[in-house]
Motif scaffolding. Structure first.
Motif, short mmCIF file in Angstrom:
data_model
loop_
_atom_site.label_atom_id
_atom_site.label_comp_id
_atom_site.label_asym_id
_atom_site.label_seq_id
_atom_site.Cartn_x
_atom_site.Cartn_y
_atom_site.Cartn_z
N PHE A 33 32.67 51.39 33.45
CA PHE A 33 33.24 50.09 33.84
C PHE A 33 33.83 50.14 35.25
O PHE A 33 34.53 51.08 35.61
N GLN A 34 33.54 49.11 36.02
CA GLN A 34 34.06 49.02 37.38
C GLN A 34 35.29 48.11 37.42
O GLN A 34 35.16 46.89 37.38
N ALA A 35 36.44 48.71 37.47
CA ALA A 35 37.67 47.91 37.59
C ALA A 35 37.77 47.37 39.01
O ALA A 35 37.12 47.88 39.93
N ARG A 36 38.55 46.31 39.16
CA ARG A 36 38.83 45.76 40.50
C ARG A 36 40.33 45.95 40.75
O ARG A 36 41.11 45.92 39.81
N HIS A 37 40.69 46.09 42.00
CA HIS A 37 42.08 46.41 42.33
C HIS A 37 43.07 45.38 41.75
O HIS A 37 44.18 45.74 41.36
N ASP A 38 42.64 44.13 41.68
CA ASP A 38 43.58 43.12 41.19
C ASP A 38 43.44 42.87 39.68
O ASP A 38 43.99 41.90 39.16
N ASP A 39 42.74 43.73 38.96
CA ASP A 39 42.74 43.64 37.49
C ASP A 39 44.12 44.02 36.98
O ASP A 39 44.76 44.92 37.52
N LEU A 40 44.56 43.33 35.93
CA LEU A 40 45.78 43.76 35.25
C LEU A 40 45.39 44.21 33.85
O LEU A 40 44.79 43.45 33.08
N LEU A 41 45.74 45.43 33.53
CA LEU A 41 45.38 46.00 32.24
C LEU A 41 46.53 45.83 31.25
O LEU A 41 47.67 46.19 31.54
N ASN A 76 38.47 35.52 24.63
CA ASN A 76 37.61 35.27 25.79
C ASN A 76 38.41 35.18 27.09
O ASN A 76 37.91 35.54 28.16
N ARG A 77 39.64 34.68 26.98
CA ARG A 77 40.47 34.59 28.19
C ARG A 77 40.90 35.98 28.66
O ARG A 77 41.03 36.22 29.85
N VAL A 78 41.15 36.85 27.69
CA VAL A 78 41.56 38.23 28.02
C VAL A 78 40.59 39.17 27.30
O VAL A 78 40.85 39.60 26.18
N THR A 98 33.87 37.42 34.31
CA THR A 98 35.20 36.82 34.49
C THR A 98 35.61 36.90 35.96
O THR A 98 35.56 37.97 36.57
N PRO A 99 36.00 35.73 36.53
CA PRO A 99 36.44 35.78 37.93
C PRO A 99 37.78 36.48 38.09
O PRO A 99 38.60 36.48 37.17
N SER A 100 38.00 37.07 39.24
CA SER A 100 39.29 37.72 39.53
C SER A 100 40.33 36.65 39.82
O SER A 100 39.97 35.57 40.28
N PRO A 101 41.58 36.94 39.56
CA PRO A 101 42.12 38.17 39.01
C PRO A 101 41.98 38.21 37.48
O PRO A 101 42.33 37.25 36.81
#
Ligand code: A3P
Length: 294
Positions: A33-41, A76-78, A98-101
């Protein structure tokens, strides 16, 4: 059992952690999986307030706009990172669209988190809940969500839980593993019980962690919309829209009690196991939960 029914099945094992077999099939996609810097886990052990925290964060991300937070079901939202079941898009498939963020949900123990979250230095919010309440919640969840093996009696399930033989393994290892990562990750570690006791203070902590300021009336709206009563009747938050083949709400609603739990009374060997569970030390203070009202 009809064609679309999900049958109960024994758990498999993923790097030593008991895990759903269908999730194991999807694992290569999760690992890559490719996370993006502005993902919140949003990371939790199961039944620790994941959905609650997810709804709070979606509300924060949409400036307290209740209608926007009804746009789709919470799952679906999260999206649920490691989710994989036949005939529905996997968590990774959903996340890629899903679009960022993005808000990303996971129950993975810290050592199994895909490397990319670390590489991209993503923020993480972890929420821990008292194991006495987790185990009861998990017991009902095992009954209603058919991906799980049959939990047996509560006494049997307590043994299974104590032995770390439930999906996602040992509660203790999970909360401790994530607790230890606080030093090296951008991680906010929260407790379900604190959120229950003083949600305003905890939401403020989250806002501060996110570097976000919102007007007081927005905070009030967030708190109202994410209360147990509001979420229980909200089809976008209460999992009612999941196919009943996956979750059977006639066996137990997803939004069950939210605290306090009935302390179970069970005969041995459950009683022995309950006694040891009831004195489980917390990873933080060693006594945090000993006076809980479970
Ligand atoms: P109970 O089964 O004890 O009622 P998760 O989302 O991690 O699966 O956790 C589910 C648990 O969180 C359930 O616990 C559910 O009722 C509780 N929960 C969900 N929303 C809540 C809220 N707004 N306030 C308090 N508890 C909530």
């Amino acid at each position: 059992m009809g064609m679309d029914e999900v049958g109960r099945e024994d758990l498999g094992s993923l790097h030593g952690i008991p895990f759903y077999k269908s999730f194991i099939e999807g694992w290569p996609q999760v690992e890559a999986f490719q996370a993006r810097h502005d993902d919140l886990l949003i990371a939790t052990y199961p039944k620790s307030g994941t959905t609650w925290l997810s709804e709070i964060l979606d509300m924060i991300y949409h400036d307290g706009d209740v209608e926007k937070c009804r746009r789709d079901a919470i799952f679906n939202r999260v999206p649920f990172l490691e989710m994989k079941a036949p005939k529905i898009p996997s968590g990774v498939d959903l996340l890629e669209k899903t679009p960022s963020p993005r808000l990303v949900k996971t129950h993975l123990p810290v050592q199994l988190l895909p490397a990319s979250f670390q590489e991209k230095d993503c923020k993480v919010i972890y929420m821990a809940r008292n194991p006495k309440d987790v185990v009861i919640s998990y017991y009902y969840f095992y009954q209603m969500a058919k991906i799980h093996p049959d939990p047996g009696t509560l006494a049997e399930f307590l043994e299974t839980f104590m032995n770390g033989k439930v999906a996602y393994g040992s509660w203790y290892e999970h909360v401790r593993g994530w607790w230890e990562k606080r030093q090296e990750k951008r991680l906010l570690y929260l407790f379900y019980e604190d959120m229950k006791k003083d949600p305003r203070r905890e939401v403020q902590k989250i806002l501060q962690f996110l570097g976000k300021e919102v007007p007081e009336e927005t905070v009030a709206r967030i708190l109202h919309h994410t209360s147990f009563q509001e979420m229980k009747k909200n089809p976008a938050a209460n999992y009612e829209t999941m196919p009943s083949s996956l979750m059977d709400h006639s066996l137990s609603p997803f939004m069950r009690k939210g605290w306090p739990q009935q302390r179970p009374t069970c005969a041995s060997p459950g009683a022995r196991c309950t006694a040891s569970l009831w004195s489980t030390p917390s990873p933080k203070t060693g006594s945090r939960w000993t006076n809980s009202r479970a």
